[in-house]
Design a protein around this motif. Sequence first.
Motif, mmCIF file in Angstrom:
data_model
loop_
_atom_site.group_PDB
_atom_site.id
_atom_site.type_symbol
_atom_site.label_atom_id
_atom_site.label_comp_id
_atom_site.label_asym_id
_atom_site.label_seq_id
_atom_site.Cartn_x
_atom_site.Cartn_y
_atom_site.Cartn_z
ATOM 1 N N VAL A 56 0.837 -1.202 0.000
ATOM 2 C CA VAL A 56 0.000 0.000 0.000
ATOM 3 C C VAL A 56 0.872 1.251 0.000
ATOM 4 O O VAL A 56 0.634 2.201 -0.757
ATOM 5 C CB VAL A 56 -0.935 0.010 1.223
ATOM 6 C CG1 VAL A 56 -1.812 1.263 1.185
ATOM 7 C CG2 VAL A 56 -1.798 -1.236 1.265
ATOM 8 N N ARG A 57 1.891 1.267 0.832
ATOM 9 C CA ARG A 57 2.765 2.430 0.910
ATOM 10 C C ARG A 57 3.446 2.708 -0.423
ATOM 11 O O ARG A 57 3.598 3.853 -0.839
ATOM 12 C CB ARG A 57 3.795 2.226 2.023
ATOM 13 C CG ARG A 57 3.194 2.334 3.420
ATOM 14 C CD ARG A 57 4.166 1.886 4.486
ATOM 15 N NE ARG A 57 3.625 2.076 5.834
ATOM 16 C CZ ARG A 57 4.040 1.449 6.910
ATOM 17 N NH1 ARG A 57 5.024 0.566 6.799
ATOM 18 N NH2 ARG A 57 3.488 1.664 8.080
ATOM 19 N N SER A 58 3.866 1.630 -1.099
ATOM 20 C CA SER A 58 4.517 1.816 -2.389
ATOM 21 C C SER A 58 3.522 2.340 -3.425
ATOM 22 O O SER A 58 3.855 3.225 -4.232
ATOM 23 C CB SER A 58 5.128 0.492 -2.862
ATOM 24 O OG SER A 58 5.914 0.692 -4.008
ATOM 25 N N LYS A 82 -3.815 -3.859 9.650
ATOM 26 C CA LYS A 82 -3.005 -2.662 9.406
ATOM 27 C C LYS A 82 -3.085 -2.245 7.941
ATOM 28 O O LYS A 82 -3.187 -1.058 7.618
ATOM 29 C CB LYS A 82 -1.550 -2.925 9.797
ATOM 30 C CG LYS A 82 -1.306 -2.999 11.292
ATOM 31 C CD LYS A 82 -1.370 -1.639 11.944
ATOM 32 C CE LYS A 82 -0.926 -1.700 13.395
ATOM 33 N NZ LYS A 82 -1.016 -0.374 14.053
ATOM 34 N N THR A 83 -3.042 -3.231 7.046
ATOM 35 C CA THR A 83 -3.154 -2.950 5.616
ATOM 36 C C THR A 83 -4.502 -2.323 5.308
ATOM 37 O O THR A 83 -4.591 -1.331 4.568
ATOM 38 C CB THR A 83 -2.971 -4.249 4.806
ATOM 39 O OG1 THR A 83 -1.786 -4.916 5.242
ATOM 40 C CG2 THR A 83 -2.865 -3.959 3.322
ATOM 41 N N LYS A 84 -5.542 -2.898 5.866
ATOM 42 C CA LYS A 84 -6.900 -2.373 5.673
ATOM 43 C C LYS A 84 -7.008 -0.931 6.175
ATOM 44 O O LYS A 84 -7.585 -0.067 5.499
ATOM 45 C CB LYS A 84 -7.908 -3.260 6.407
ATOM 46 C CG LYS A 84 -9.364 -2.827 6.295
ATOM 47 C CD LYS A 84 -10.266 -3.857 6.967
ATOM 48 C CE LYS A 84 -11.747 -3.532 6.781
ATOM 49 N NZ LYS A 84 -12.198 -2.403 7.595
ATOM 50 N N SER A 85 -6.441 -0.666 7.333
ATOM 51 C CA SER A 85 -6.530 0.668 7.917
ATOM 52 C C SER A 85 -5.861 1.718 7.032
ATOM 53 O O SER A 85 -6.408 2.800 6.812
ATOM 54 C CB SER A 85 -5.899 0.683 9.311
ATOM 55 O OG SER A 85 -6.602 -0.165 10.195
ATOM 56 N N ILE A 86 -4.675 1.404 6.518
ATOM 57 C CA ILE A 86 -3.963 2.355 5.662
ATOM 58 C C ILE A 86 -4.747 2.621 4.383
ATOM 59 O O ILE A 86 -4.833 3.766 3.922
ATOM 60 C CB ILE A 86 -2.553 1.833 5.329
ATOM 61 C CG1 ILE A 86 -1.707 1.725 6.600
ATOM 62 C CG2 ILE A 86 -1.859 2.754 4.324
ATOM 63 C CD1 ILE A 86 -0.355 1.071 6.383
ATOM 64 N N GLU A 88 -8.037 2.424 3.944
ATOM 65 C CA GLU A 88 -9.229 3.212 4.232
ATOM 66 C C GLU A 88 -8.878 4.635 4.640
ATOM 67 O O GLU A 88 -9.606 5.577 4.295
ATOM 68 C CB GLU A 88 -10.048 2.516 5.316
ATOM 69 C CG GLU A 88 -10.670 1.201 4.829
ATOM 70 C CD GLU A 88 -11.487 0.491 5.880
ATOM 71 O OE1 GLU A 88 -12.360 -0.302 5.497
ATOM 72 O OE2 GLU A 88 -11.248 0.724 7.082
ATOM 73 N N GLU A 89 -7.770 4.807 5.339
ATOM 74 C CA GLU A 89 -7.335 6.153 5.712
ATOM 75 C C GLU A 89 -7.022 7.012 4.488
ATOM 76 O O GLU A 89 -7.074 8.249 4.557
ATOM 77 C CB GLU A 89 -6.102 6.078 6.605
ATOM 78 C CG GLU A 89 -6.382 5.583 8.023
ATOM 79 C CD GLU A 89 -5.122 5.196 8.771
ATOM 80 O OE1 GLU A 89 -4.016 5.427 8.223
ATOM 81 O OE2 GLU A 89 -5.228 4.667 9.890
ATOM 82 N N ASN A 90 -6.703 6.348 3.383
ATOM 83 C CA ASN A 90 -6.363 7.070 2.159
ATOM 84 C C ASN A 90 -7.491 7.019 1.127
ATOM 85 O O ASN A 90 -7.271 7.255 -0.061
ATOM 86 C CB ASN A 90 -5.070 6.501 1.568
ATOM 87 C CG ASN A 90 -3.847 6.925 2.353
ATOM 88 O OD1 ASN A 90 -3.304 8.008 2.147
ATOM 89 N ND2 ASN A 90 -3.423 6.080 3.289
ATOM 90 N N GLY A 91 -8.704 6.731 1.602
ATOM 91 C CA GLY A 91 -9.878 6.839 0.752
ATOM 92 C C GLY A 91 -10.128 5.689 -0.200
ATOM 93 O O GLY A 91 -10.911 5.828 -1.148
ATOM 94 N N LEU A 92 -9.495 4.555 0.052
ATOM 95 C CA LEU A 92 -9.682 3.397 -0.813
ATOM 96 C C LEU A 92 -10.679 2.426 -0.184
ATOM 97 O O LEU A 92 -10.696 2.217 1.031
ATOM 98 C CB LEU A 92 -8.346 2.698 -1.062
ATOM 99 C CG LEU A 92 -7.369 3.528 -1.906
ATOM 100 C CD1 LEU A 92 -5.935 3.073 -1.699
ATOM 101 C CD2 LEU A 92 -7.741 3.442 -3.380
ATOM 102 N N LYS A 93 -11.509 1.842 -1.019
ATOM 103 C CA LYS A 93 -12.573 0.956 -0.546
ATOM 104 C C LYS A 93 -12.049 -0.466 -0.390
ATOM 105 O O LYS A 93 -11.519 -1.045 -1.331
ATOM 106 C CB LYS A 93 -13.740 0.972 -1.529
ATOM 107 C CG LYS A 93 -14.891 0.052 -1.126
ATOM 108 C CD LYS A 93 -16.007 0.088 -2.149
ATOM 109 C CE LYS A 93 -17.133 -0.869 -1.747
ATOM 110 N NZ LYS A 93 -18.231 -0.868 -2.751
ATOM 111 N N VAL A 94 -12.209 -1.027 0.799
ATOM 112 C CA VAL A 94 -11.789 -2.406 1.057
ATOM 113 C C VAL A 94 -13.013 -3.321 1.029
ATOM 114 O O VAL A 94 -13.925 -3.181 1.846
ATOM 115 C CB VAL A 94 -11.071 -2.524 2.418
ATOM 116 C CG1 VAL A 94 -10.699 -3.980 2.698
ATOM 117 C CG2 VAL A 94 -9.821 -1.650 2.433
ATOM 118 N N VAL A 95 -13.014 -4.233 0.082
ATOM 119 C CA VAL A 95 -14.114 -5.186 -0.060
ATOM 120 C C VAL A 95 -13.974 -6.337 0.930
ATOM 121 O O VAL A 95 -14.940 -6.769 1.555
ATOM 122 C CB VAL A 95 -14.168 -5.740 -1.502
ATOM 123 C CG1 VAL A 95 -15.265 -6.796 -1.646
ATOM 124 C CG2 VAL A 95 -14.374 -4.614 -2.496
#
Length: 227
Positions: A56-58, A82-86, A88-95
């Motif tokens: 996600v960071r990359s 942690k991956t999910k949180s990052i 969602e914090e950046n406006g991406l939808k996690v299914v």
Amino acid sequence: MTPVVLSTKLLNKDQKSCLQEAEFYLEEYNAITIDLLDFTLPQGFDHYIFTSKNGVRSYLQHLKVNALPHDPEKRCFCVGQKTKSILEENGLKVVKMAENALELANFITKHHQNDEFLIFTGNRNRPDLPNTFRRETIHFEEVEVYHTSLVPRKLEKGFAAILFYSPSGVESFTRKNMIGNTPVFCIGETTAKEARKHCEHVVVAEYPTVDSTIQTLIYTLPTLLKQ
């Protein structure tokens, strides 16, 4: 005598305080290093898979460097809270968030058989996802977005316990050290599987986070030391 525990990852201030309050002495070092890579983002995929926060960071760095907006319509699948949180914090939808890659692969096989996926991967990622997708004829492409390097270090002393957070961390430590009868505490089952190649006393954290791994050690190790 205060038990000395080894963390194969540098911990933050709060995590160190937890161990100190529980009367453990901490030694720590980074058994691996992570480098985010420049990459070309394949087009035509509406479903993204991130198996770690490093992916996600990359991806976010790629958007920033290239002055690209993130697409809120992308549907993300990931491994780990942690991956999910990052995401969602950046406006991406996690299914879907799964505890490990195999669990995620099985979910996608059952519910998204006909979709196409882009997997953001590292150079040392396990093959669970691509192997399952090939077997189930799910269309996917992988893009390598970060690089994990081992940092083996010979340690001249013993420890009451060792904390591991990835299979690569286990591999790095065991390049120059023996685990022997030392209890090890692992962030998840994938890391534990690698650790079991080198020792028998393996404890898996209740949740796949660094904090949970530390708490599991705090609650469990005193009993183990009495045995």
